[in-house]
Motif scaffolding. Structure first.
Motif, short mmCIF file in Angstrom:
data_model
loop_
_atom_site.label_atom_id
_atom_site.label_comp_id
_atom_site.label_asym_id
_atom_site.label_seq_id
_atom_site.Cartn_x
_atom_site.Cartn_y
_atom_site.Cartn_z
N ILE A 92 -5.58 12.99 0.19
CA ILE A 92 -5.70 11.56 -0.17
C ILE A 92 -7.03 11.33 -0.89
N LEU B 197 5.67 10.50 1.81
CA LEU B 197 4.96 9.51 1.01
C LEU B 197 5.93 8.37 0.74
N VAL C 240 -5.21 3.60 0.87
CA VAL C 240 -3.99 4.33 1.20
C VAL C 240 -3.76 4.23 2.70
N LEU D 141 0.83 -1.19 0.00
CA LEU D 141 0.00 0.00 0.00
C LEU D 141 0.87 1.25 0.00
N PRO D 142 0.42 2.32 -0.67
CA PRO D 142 1.12 3.59 -0.50
C PRO D 142 0.84 4.11 0.91
N ALA E 91 -2.46 5.46 -5.70
CA ALA E 91 -3.80 5.12 -5.21
C ALA E 91 -4.57 4.32 -6.25
N LEU F 239 0.52 11.02 -5.23
CA LEU F 239 -0.27 9.90 -4.71
C LEU F 239 -1.26 9.34 -5.73
N GLY G 44 -8.07 8.29 -3.24
CA GLY G 44 -8.10 7.36 -2.12
C GLY G 44 -9.52 7.22 -1.60
N SER H 135 -3.42 0.68 -6.08
CA SER H 135 -3.75 -0.04 -4.84
C SER H 135 -5.26 -0.20 -4.64
#
Length: 140
Positions: free
Chosen positions: A121, A76, A101, A63-64, A94, A90, A126, A97
Motif C-alpha cells: 500500500i 482489493l 486506503v 475509499l479503496p 490510491a 492499487l 498510500g 482517494s
C-alpha cells in the motif's frame, strides 16, 4: 342548437394514456436500485473477524479497501488478488482517494501477510491507512 352539440362531441379526441414514459421511469428506477444494492455491499461481503475497538469512526464508502482473510488471501475492493499484483492495481485508486486506503484484516490472520500488504500500500502511494475494526455495539 342540437347540431352544435353533436358537432362538438364528434370533434373531440378520445382520451388516451401513454404508458411508455412510465415504463421508462420504472426501468430506470430498477436499474438504479440494482446497482446501488450491489455496490453498497462490496466491502462487507468477506467474512472477516475484525478486531474490536472502543473508539472508531464510520468508514468512508469511496475509499479503496484491501482485505486480508484468515487464510492469507488478499482482496482489493472485494476482488481477489495477489501481493505482487496489489501495488499495480492499487496505484490509480490510491491517487484518486488522496492517498487514503482502507485495510481490513482478520483478527486471526498472519501478521506477516498484513505487514506485506501494508508495505505494498505504501509503495502504491498510500500515505494514510484507515484500519477496519468492529465496534462493541456491532459485536454479536
Amino acid at each position: 342548437m342540437t347540431r352544435r352539440l353533436r358537432r362538438r362531441h364528434r370533434d373531440a379526441d378520445p382520451i388516451t394514456f401513454d404508458f411508455a414514459p412510465m415504463v421508462d421511469v420504472v426501468l430506470l428506477l430498477l436499474i438504479f436500485f440494482f446497482l446501488t444494492s450491489t455496490l453498497g455491499a462490496r466491502q462487507n461481503a468477506l467474512p472477516l473477524d475484525l478486531p474490536r475497538a472502543s473508539s472508531s469512526v464510520q468508514e468512508t464508502p469511496d475509499l479503496p479497501v484491501v482485505s486480508v482473510n484468515r487464510a492469507g488471501q488478499i482482496f482489493l475492493n472485494g476482488k481477489e488478488t495477489t501481493l505482487t499484483r496489489l501495488g499495480a492495481l492499487l496505484r490509480p485508486l490510491a491517487a484518486t482517494s488522496g492517498g487514503v486506503v482502507g485495510l481490513r484484516a482478520d483478527e486471526g490472520g498472519r501478521y506477516g501477510t498484513v505487514v506485506g500488504v501494508m508495505d505494498e500500500i505504501k509503495k502504491a502511494g498510500g500515505t494514510r491507512l484507515a484500519l477496519g475494526t468492529e465496534t462493541p455495539e456491532a459485536a454479536p
